[in-house]
Motif scaffolding. Structure first.
Motif, PDB file in Angstrom:
ATOM      1  N   HIS A 362       0.808  -1.234   0.000  1.00  0.00           N
ATOM      2  CA  HIS A 362       0.000   0.000   0.000  1.00  0.00           C
ATOM      3  C   HIS A 362       0.835   1.275   0.000  1.00  0.00           C
ATOM      4  O   HIS A 362       0.601   2.179  -0.807  1.00  0.00           O
ATOM      5  CB  HIS A 362      -0.929   0.000   1.221  1.00  0.00           C
ATOM      6  CG  HIS A 362      -1.847   1.177   1.275  1.00  0.00           C
ATOM      7  ND1 HIS A 362      -2.852   1.396   0.358  1.00  0.00           N
ATOM      8  CD2 HIS A 362      -1.898   2.238   2.132  1.00  0.00           C
ATOM      9  CE1 HIS A 362      -3.499   2.517   0.647  1.00  0.00           C
ATOM     10  NE2 HIS A 362      -2.928   3.049   1.722  1.00  0.00           N
ATOM     11  N   TYR A 363       1.801   1.371   0.905  1.00  0.00           N
ATOM     12  CA  TYR A 363       2.487   2.642   1.112  1.00  0.00           C
ATOM     13  C   TYR A 363       3.736   2.852   0.252  1.00  0.00           C
ATOM     14  O   TYR A 363       4.184   3.986   0.095  1.00  0.00           O
ATOM     15  CB  TYR A 363       2.881   2.781   2.589  1.00  0.00           C
ATOM     16  CG  TYR A 363       1.707   2.992   3.516  1.00  0.00           C
ATOM     17  CD1 TYR A 363       1.091   4.228   3.618  1.00  0.00           C
ATOM     18  CD2 TYR A 363       1.210   1.938   4.279  1.00  0.00           C
ATOM     19  CE1 TYR A 363       0.008   4.426   4.468  1.00  0.00           C
ATOM     20  CE2 TYR A 363       0.123   2.121   5.131  1.00  0.00           C
ATOM     21  CZ  TYR A 363      -0.471   3.372   5.218  1.00  0.00           C
ATOM     22  OH  TYR A 363      -1.535   3.558   6.050  1.00  0.00           O
ATOM     23  N   ARG A 364       4.282   1.793  -0.300  1.00  0.00           N
ATOM     24  CA  ARG A 364       5.554   1.946  -1.005  1.00  0.00           C
ATOM     25  C   ARG A 364       5.492   2.888  -2.206  1.00  0.00           C
ATOM     26  O   ARG A 364       6.483   3.542  -2.538  1.00  0.00           O
ATOM     27  CB  ARG A 364       6.090   0.580  -1.450  1.00  0.00           C
ATOM     28  CG  ARG A 364       7.553   0.667  -1.879  1.00  0.00           C
ATOM     29  CD  ARG A 364       8.136  -0.688  -2.195  1.00  0.00           C
ATOM     30  NE  ARG A 364       9.542  -0.560  -2.520  1.00  0.00           N
ATOM     31  CZ  ARG A 364      10.082  -0.994  -3.649  1.00  0.00           C
ATOM     32  NH1 ARG A 364       9.317  -1.580  -4.570  1.00  0.00           N
ATOM     33  NH2 ARG A 364      11.379  -0.856  -3.866  1.00  0.00           N
ATOM     34  N   PRO A 365       4.349   3.016  -2.915  1.00  0.00           N
ATOM     35  CA  PRO A 365       4.297   3.955  -4.041  1.00  0.00           C
ATOM     36  C   PRO A 365       4.647   5.392  -3.690  1.00  0.00           C
ATOM     37  O   PRO A 365       4.973   6.195  -4.570  1.00  0.00           O
ATOM     38  CB  PRO A 365       2.839   3.845  -4.510  1.00  0.00           C
ATOM     39  CG  PRO A 365       2.420   2.462  -4.125  1.00  0.00           C
ATOM     40  CD  PRO A 365       3.114   2.201  -2.824  1.00  0.00           C
ATOM     41  N   MET A 366       4.598   5.733  -2.383  1.00  0.00           N
ATOM     42  CA  MET A 366       4.919   7.115  -2.006  1.00  0.00           C
ATOM     43  C   MET A 366       6.416   7.374  -2.042  1.00  0.00           C
ATOM     44  O   MET A 366       6.853   8.528  -2.150  1.00  0.00           O
ATOM     45  CB  MET A 366       4.395   7.427  -0.597  1.00  0.00           C
ATOM     46  CG  MET A 366       5.203   6.773   0.513  1.00  0.00           C
ATOM     47  SD  MET A 366       4.569   7.187   2.162  1.00  0.00           S
ATOM     48  CE  MET A 366       5.699   6.241   3.199  1.00  0.00           C
ATOM     49  N   LEU A 367       7.240   6.318  -1.958  1.00  0.00           N
ATOM     50  CA  LEU A 367       8.675   6.524  -1.784  1.00  0.00           C
ATOM     51  C   LEU A 367       9.334   7.234  -2.960  1.00  0.00           C
ATOM     52  O   LEU A 367      10.083   8.200  -2.749  1.00  0.00           O
ATOM     53  CB  LEU A 367       9.369   5.187  -1.509  1.00  0.00           C
ATOM     54  CG  LEU A 367      10.804   5.305  -0.989  1.00  0.00           C
ATOM     55  CD1 LEU A 367      10.811   6.017   0.358  1.00  0.00           C
ATOM     56  CD2 LEU A 367      11.462   3.943  -0.871  1.00  0.00           C
ATOM     57  N   PRO A 368       9.120   6.808  -4.214  1.00  0.00           N
ATOM     58  CA  PRO A 368       9.757   7.538  -5.318  1.00  0.00           C
ATOM     59  C   PRO A 368       9.387   9.014  -5.357  1.00  0.00           C
ATOM     60  O   PRO A 368      10.244   9.871  -5.616  1.00  0.00           O
ATOM     61  CB  PRO A 368       9.242   6.802  -6.565  1.00  0.00           C
ATOM     62  CG  PRO A 368       8.887   5.433  -6.082  1.00  0.00           C
ATOM     63  CD  PRO A 368       8.366   5.636  -4.699  1.00  0.00           C
ATOM     64  N   SER A 369       8.092   9.319  -5.081  1.00  0.00           N
ATOM     65  CA  SER A 369       7.666  10.723  -5.083  1.00  0.00           C
ATOM     66  C   SER A 369       8.361  11.509  -3.982  1.00  0.00           C
ATOM     67  O   SER A 369       8.796  12.651  -4.194  1.00  0.00           O
ATOM     68  CB  SER A 369       6.149  10.804  -4.889  1.00  0.00           C
ATOM     69  OG  SER A 369       5.464  10.189  -5.959  1.00  0.00           O
TER      70      SER A 369
END
Length: 461
Positions: A362-369
């Motif tokens: 769920h939360y990993r997509p925030m890391l690159p941003s």
């Protein structure tokens, strides 16, 4: 009383001068004389004069302490004010004096960013120091307002001129579509609660501002008080009101606002990141504890059970376990004790495993941003392992790797209790687990330091 004596006391030469004035205006003349000497201005409204001041001056002139009632523009009043100015050596300001006054305001006063009332008071003192009769306070205030506006208009024009063509276009588009992805209203919003959507939204807004290439050095060209005032002004205006300004003024205002807003977004984004990571840990621990409670039945009386087993063993030291121990503590009860111990012993690992699943799904997509807009910097050696770990995470994300040699992890970046989940049986670094480890242990557990680490970005960028 001391202030009254200093401010409203008459000298011997003053009394001689006043003795030549008509009796009916002697008190009025004395009051104007003291006020001019103290403020460089004449009294325009008698109602604002304190009664004890009138009484004190009246006692010196031996006149009744009646409040004067003459109109300021009365011809007779103008004549005696002229005589008062001549007696004190004051003269009326010429146009060259007013030009010099405006120049002084531009170079020495307005740049400080002080309030309008303070600037007006400083202006009156300027006239006093030169023994010039100050214009009425409203006139001085009007001159100060005019000069202030010239300074601000000039500053905003300079900021606007430093914008690239693409940045100016984007700012205009933001005002034209205030509710769009990069619209004026959206850029003014707070970061909101700690959710994945809010993290991505704040990161997107920050990326937009950083991509404009705004002239950060312009914030150093004027007093910070002015920057705060301009930011408050933009915050209080709607997009429709902003569009009423000239192009140079509105783009300059919005650029100043966004340069200031960027640091606020960075602080808010770090707060969100820390809160999200904390929430992952809290929810995972609650979930694991709930599962453990459902999986095992707590064994009561373990201390007495140990005493019974020890007594049986001492009584029959050469006996067989099934004959000596099981009658005291059955096999099922002993197995329950073992299961409880094993469940407790693996609590950290189970929590970390659940955290990893929640983060990865769920939360990993925030890391690159986040990593694309947050540039961590510090000269403190204590932070070196964390900075090196974040640099490694960025590199591994860019390469799209799921595993990497464990030797790549900086020394001190993986705590002992995290090694089992971060480094697999083949000695490889699990990238997802390593990301969570750095965010959870190295940032979330050092909240205040993390904020200071990222808060320096605006100055360093």
């Amino acid at each position: 009383m001391e202030n009254i004596v200093n401010d409203w006391g008459l000298s011997f030469s003053d009394l001689i001068f006043l003795a030549d004035q008509p009796d009916d205006i002697r008190l009025e003349t004395a009051l104007q004389l003291c006020h001019l000497r103290r403020t460089s201005r004449f009294i325009e409204d008698w109602s604002g004069l304190a009664g004890n001041v009138i009484s004190y001056v009246a006692s010196q002139t031996e006149r009744p302490a009646d409040c004067p009632k003459s109109l300021f523009d009365d011809r007779r009043s103008r004549r005696y004010r002229k005589r008062v100015a001549e007696h004190l050596g004051f003269s009326r300001p010429k146009q060259t004096d007013l030009t010099e006054f405006e120049t002084w305001l531009l170079s020495d006063v307005v740049q400080r960013g002080t309030s309008l009332s303070e600037m007006t008071d400083l202006g009156c003192h300027w006239f006093l120091a030169r023994k010039l009769v100050s214009p009425p306070e409203q006139t001085v205030e009007r001159i100060v307002r005019s000069v202030r506006q010239r300074v601000l208009d000039g500053y905003l024009s300079e900021v606007s001129a430093q914008l690239s063509a693409s940045a100016a276009f984007e700012l205009e588009a933001s005002l034209a579509g205030p509710r769009g992805r990069t619209g004026f209203q959206r850029l003014k919003r707070d970061v909101g609660a700690a959710t994945l959507d809010n993290v991505l939204d704040a990161a997107d807004r920050l990326a937009f501002i950083q991509g404009l290439g705004l002239p950060d050095h312009a914030l150093l060209d004027i007093d910070p008080t002015w920057i705060k005032a301009l930011v408050r002004r933009v915050e209080g205006e709607a997009a429709s009101e902003m569009r009423l300004h000239s192009k140079e003024k509105r783009t300059g205002l919005l650029a100043i606002y966004l340069m200031s807003r960027r640091s606020q977004l960075i602080d808010g984004l770090v707060e969100l990141l820390i809160e999200v990571v904390h929430r992952i840990g809290t929810k995972s621990k609650r979930k694991v504890v709930k599962r453990i409670a459902a999986d095992i039945e707590k064994v009561h009386g373990k201390e007495q059970l140990l005493v019974d087993m020890a007594t049986a063993a001492v009584m029959a030291p050469k006996g067989i376990v099934s004959d000596v121990i099981f009658p005291v503590a059955g096999a099922a009860k002993l197995k329950a004790v073992i299961d409880e111990h094993n469940a407790k012993g693996t609590l950290d690992i189970r929590i970390q495993t659940v955290m990893r699943g929640s983060y990865a799904n769920h939360y990993r997509p925030m890391l690159p941003s986040l990593l694309s807009v947050l540039n961590f910097r510090s000269n403190n050696k204590v932070w070196r392992p964390i900075l090196d770990a974040l640099t490694l995470i960025v590199r591994l994300n860019e390469e799209g790797r799921r595993y990497a040699p464990a030797a790549l992890a900086p020394d001190g970046s993986i705590p002992r209790k995290w090694r089992e989940i971060v480094i697999d049986g083949r000695g490889r670094l699990n990238v997802i687990s390593y990301e969570l480890c750095v965010l959870r242990v190295r940032l979330e557990t050092h909240t205040d330091r993390a904020k200071r680490l990222v808060s320096s970005i605006t100055e360093a960028a």
